[in-house]
Design a protein around this motif. Structure first.
Motif, PDB file in Angstrom:
ATOM      1  N   UNK A   1      -1.063  20.267  -9.402  1.00 52.33           N
ATOM      2  CA  UNK A   1      -0.191  21.315  -9.840  1.00 52.33           C
ATOM      3  C   UNK A   1      -0.180  21.864 -11.212  1.00 52.33           C
ATOM      4  N   UNK A   2      -0.497  20.932 -12.081  1.00 53.96           N
ATOM      5  CA  UNK A   2      -0.716  21.133 -13.472  1.00 53.96           C
ATOM      6  C   UNK A   2      -2.033  22.092 -13.503  1.00 53.96           C
ATOM      7  N   UNK A   3      -2.896  21.720 -12.812  1.00 52.21           N
ATOM      8  CA  UNK A   3      -4.408  22.575 -13.093  1.00 52.21           C
ATOM      9  C   UNK A   3      -4.252  23.894 -12.476  1.00 52.21           C
ATOM     10  N   UNK A   4      -3.420  24.258 -11.291  1.00 48.89           N
ATOM     11  CA  UNK A   4      -3.231  25.442 -10.802  1.00 48.89           C
ATOM     12  C   UNK A   4      -2.201  26.052 -11.829  1.00 48.89           C
TER      13      UNK A   4
ATOM     14  N   UNK B   1       0.660  -1.249  -0.027  1.00 46.05           N
ATOM     15  CA  UNK B   1       0.046  -0.134  -0.037  1.00 46.05           C
ATOM     16  C   UNK B   1       0.804   1.227   0.096  1.00 46.05           C
ATOM     17  N   UNK B   2       2.066   1.159   0.578  1.00 46.83           N
ATOM     18  CA  UNK B   2       2.855   2.418   0.633  1.00 46.83           C
ATOM     19  C   UNK B   2       3.232   2.740  -0.819  1.00 46.83           C
ATOM     20  N   UNK B   3       3.759   1.714  -1.532  1.00 43.72           N
ATOM     21  CA  UNK B   3       4.346   2.091  -2.912  1.00 43.72           C
ATOM     22  C   UNK B   3       3.213   2.640  -3.852  1.00 43.72           C
ATOM     23  N   UNK B   4       2.081   1.974  -3.494  1.00 44.00           N
ATOM     24  CA  UNK B   4       0.779   2.488  -4.534  1.00 44.00           C
ATOM     25  C   UNK B   4       0.357   3.643  -3.966  1.00 44.00           C
ATOM     26  N   UNK B   5       0.296   3.961  -2.526  1.00 43.55           N
ATOM     27  CA  UNK B   5      -0.045   5.268  -2.158  1.00 43.55           C
ATOM     28  C   UNK B   5       0.859   6.533  -2.593  1.00 43.55           C
ATOM     29  N   UNK B   6       2.113   6.139  -2.560  1.00 44.28           N
ATOM     30  CA  UNK B   6       3.258   7.074  -3.320  1.00 44.28           C
ATOM     31  C   UNK B   6       3.068   7.452  -4.665  1.00 44.28           C
ATOM     32  N   UNK B   7       2.643   6.528  -5.470  1.00 46.63           N
ATOM     33  CA  UNK B   7       2.236   6.528  -6.903  1.00 46.63           C
ATOM     34  C   UNK B   7       1.080   7.534  -7.008  1.00 46.63           C
ATOM     35  N   UNK B   8      -0.239   6.976  -6.285  1.00 52.25           N
ATOM     36  CA  UNK B   8      -1.212   7.839  -6.392  1.00 52.25           C
ATOM     37  C   UNK B   8      -0.907   9.259  -6.012  1.00 52.25           C
ATOM     38  N   UNK B   9      -0.171   9.437  -4.816  1.00 50.75           N
ATOM     39  CA  UNK B   9      -0.131  10.738  -4.368  1.00 50.75           C
ATOM     40  C   UNK B   9       0.790  11.631  -5.426  1.00 50.75           C
ATOM     41  N   UNK B  10       1.688  10.895  -6.169  1.00 46.81           N
ATOM     42  CA  UNK B  10       2.527  12.004  -7.284  1.00 46.81           C
ATOM     43  C   UNK B  10       1.520  12.128  -8.372  1.00 46.81           C
ATOM     44  N   UNK B  11       0.602  11.027  -8.677  1.00 44.24           N
ATOM     45  CA  UNK B  11      -0.227  11.360  -9.702  1.00 44.24           C
ATOM     46  C   UNK B  11      -1.028  12.670  -9.459  1.00 44.24           C
ATOM     47  N   UNK B  12      -1.777  12.505  -8.245  1.00 44.51           N
ATOM     48  CA  UNK B  12      -2.618  13.462  -7.466  1.00 44.51           C
ATOM     49  C   UNK B  12      -1.958  15.066  -7.480  1.00 44.51           C
ATOM     50  N   UNK B  13      -0.570  14.960  -6.762  1.00 44.23           N
ATOM     51  CA  UNK B  13      -0.369  16.348  -6.642  1.00 44.23           C
ATOM     52  C   UNK B  13       0.331  16.988  -8.071  1.00 44.23           C
TER      53      UNK B  13
ATOM     54  N   UNK C   1       2.977  21.003 -12.200  1.00 36.57           N
ATOM     55  CA  UNK C   1       2.915  19.758 -12.199  1.00 36.57           C
ATOM     56  C   UNK C   1       4.472  19.387 -11.508  1.00 36.57           C
ATOM     57  N   UNK C   2       5.419  19.996 -11.952  1.00 39.54           N
ATOM     58  CA  UNK C   2       6.861  19.695 -11.385  1.00 39.54           C
ATOM     59  C   UNK C   2       6.766  20.266  -9.873  1.00 39.54           C
ATOM     60  N   UNK C   3       6.255  21.370  -9.615  1.00 35.05           N
ATOM     61  CA  UNK C   3       6.235  21.860  -8.232  1.00 35.05           C
ATOM     62  C   UNK C   3       5.352  21.091  -7.359  1.00 35.05           C
ATOM     63  N   UNK C   4       4.184  20.506  -7.977  1.00 34.52           N
ATOM     64  CA  UNK C   4       3.771  19.460  -6.929  1.00 34.52           C
ATOM     65  C   UNK C   4       4.323  18.238  -6.687  1.00 34.52           C
ATOM     66  N   UNK C   5       4.956  17.766  -7.752  1.00 38.60           N
ATOM     67  CA  UNK C   5       5.827  16.368  -7.382  1.00 38.60           C
ATOM     68  C   UNK C   5       7.211  16.943  -6.413  1.00 38.60           C
ATOM     69  N   UNK C   6       7.783  18.112  -6.569  1.00 40.63           N
ATOM     70  CA  UNK C   6       8.666  18.699  -5.964  1.00 40.63           C
ATOM     71  C   UNK C   6       8.210  18.662  -4.473  1.00 40.63           C
TER      72      UNK C   6
END
Length: 275
Positions: free
Chosen positions: A45-48, A29-41, A68-73
């Motif tokens: 970020x891209x929308x903003x 769940x941790x790895x899946x959660x990180x991937x989902x969080x990356x996609x979400x942020x 998007x890069x700022x969100x991932x950062x």
């Protein structure tokens, strides 16, 4: 105010502790959660960024990419915060699972018992800050990397006598066996003064992968032309020795520091028990 403190606690303390506890449990769940969080942020970020681009009359695509890069950062910075929080908890002797549950102090670490609030293998209060296993690991890494560096240094060592260079040709390829590592070896034949000589060397010296019939620059001792070696292998070894010796030296420094910390912690623990 209590609600704000709770949110801040989850964002900067309990949340990172809970994330580490989940990762330490071995759950996928941790790895899946990180991937989902990356996609979400990245999406947020891209929308903003796109909205900012529209308002500021800037290229929407570029603004969305930057957002998007700022969100991932920001997510990467939070993951670094997880490591910082875990380091502080290790020093305090409080387990991440107990911190995530909001238990202060964690009973196992405060009392030295094996209660349900503790985490297996986590440091108890009063124990050395540096575990002995870390010291052993760093020593092993120092020996391993240092050995690779010394071997590369031996290969790159200049000849004791004057040398010259010529061109050799790969005349035979020796494929590796099932138990051998690497890409195998090759026989390189070169000629000096009308006399042919042959030596064996690795098939992938540096950035090259030798094929049958390929020409190879060869360095040989003028007084003894039979002593030849591939120039590419020597150049590759010179680069490798710097890398491996630096890596081994860095591990050695950390091994000394961690060893000193371990010994100091053991002395303090024994002093407290003796007192």
């Amino acid at each position: 105010m209590r609600r704000i403190r709770g949110v801040l606690s989850w964002a900067f303390v309990r949340g990172p502790a809970a994330a580490y506890a989940l990762a330490d449990s071995g759950s996928s769940l941790f790895g899946i959660g990180v991937l989902l969080a990356m996609a979400l942020v990245a999406g947020l970020g891209a929308g903003v960024g796109a909205l900012v681009g529209l308002v500021a009359d800037r290229p929407v695509g570029d603004a969305a990419f930057v957002g998007g890069m700022v969100g991932i950062g920001a997510l990467m910075a939070w993951l670094v915060l997880v490591l910082v929080v875990v380091g502080i908890l290790w020093v305090r002797g409080v387990s991440p699972s107990a911190t995530a549950a909001g238990k202060h102090p964690a009973g196992r670490h405060a009392t030295g018992s094996t209660g349900s609030t503790g985490s297996s293998g986590w440091r108890r209060r009063g124990e050395p800050l540096v575990p002995g296993s870390l010291v052993v690991f760093l020593v092993l890494m120092t020996v391993a990397f240092g050995s690779l560096g010394l071997h590369a240094r031996s290969v790159a060592k200049p000849a004791d006598q004057p040398t010259a260079t010529t061109t050799g040709t790969v005349v035979k390829i020796h494929e590796p066996s099932l138990l051998d590592k690497g890409s195998g070896t090759v026989d390189v034949r070169y000629s000096v003064g009308g006399v042919e000589y042959t030596f064996n060397t690795g098939r992938d010296p540096g950035e090259h992968f030798l094929a049958l019939g390929e020409e190879v620059p060869v360095e040989y001792v003028i007084a003894d032309p039979a002593k030849g070696r591939a120039v590419w292998r020597v150049e590759s070894a010179r680069d490798d020795q710097t890398f491996w010796l630096a890596l081994g030296g860095g591990c050695g420094v950390f091994a000394l520091l961690s060893g000193a910390g371990y010994l100091v912690g053991r002395l303090r623990s024994s002093g407290r028990r003796g007192g």
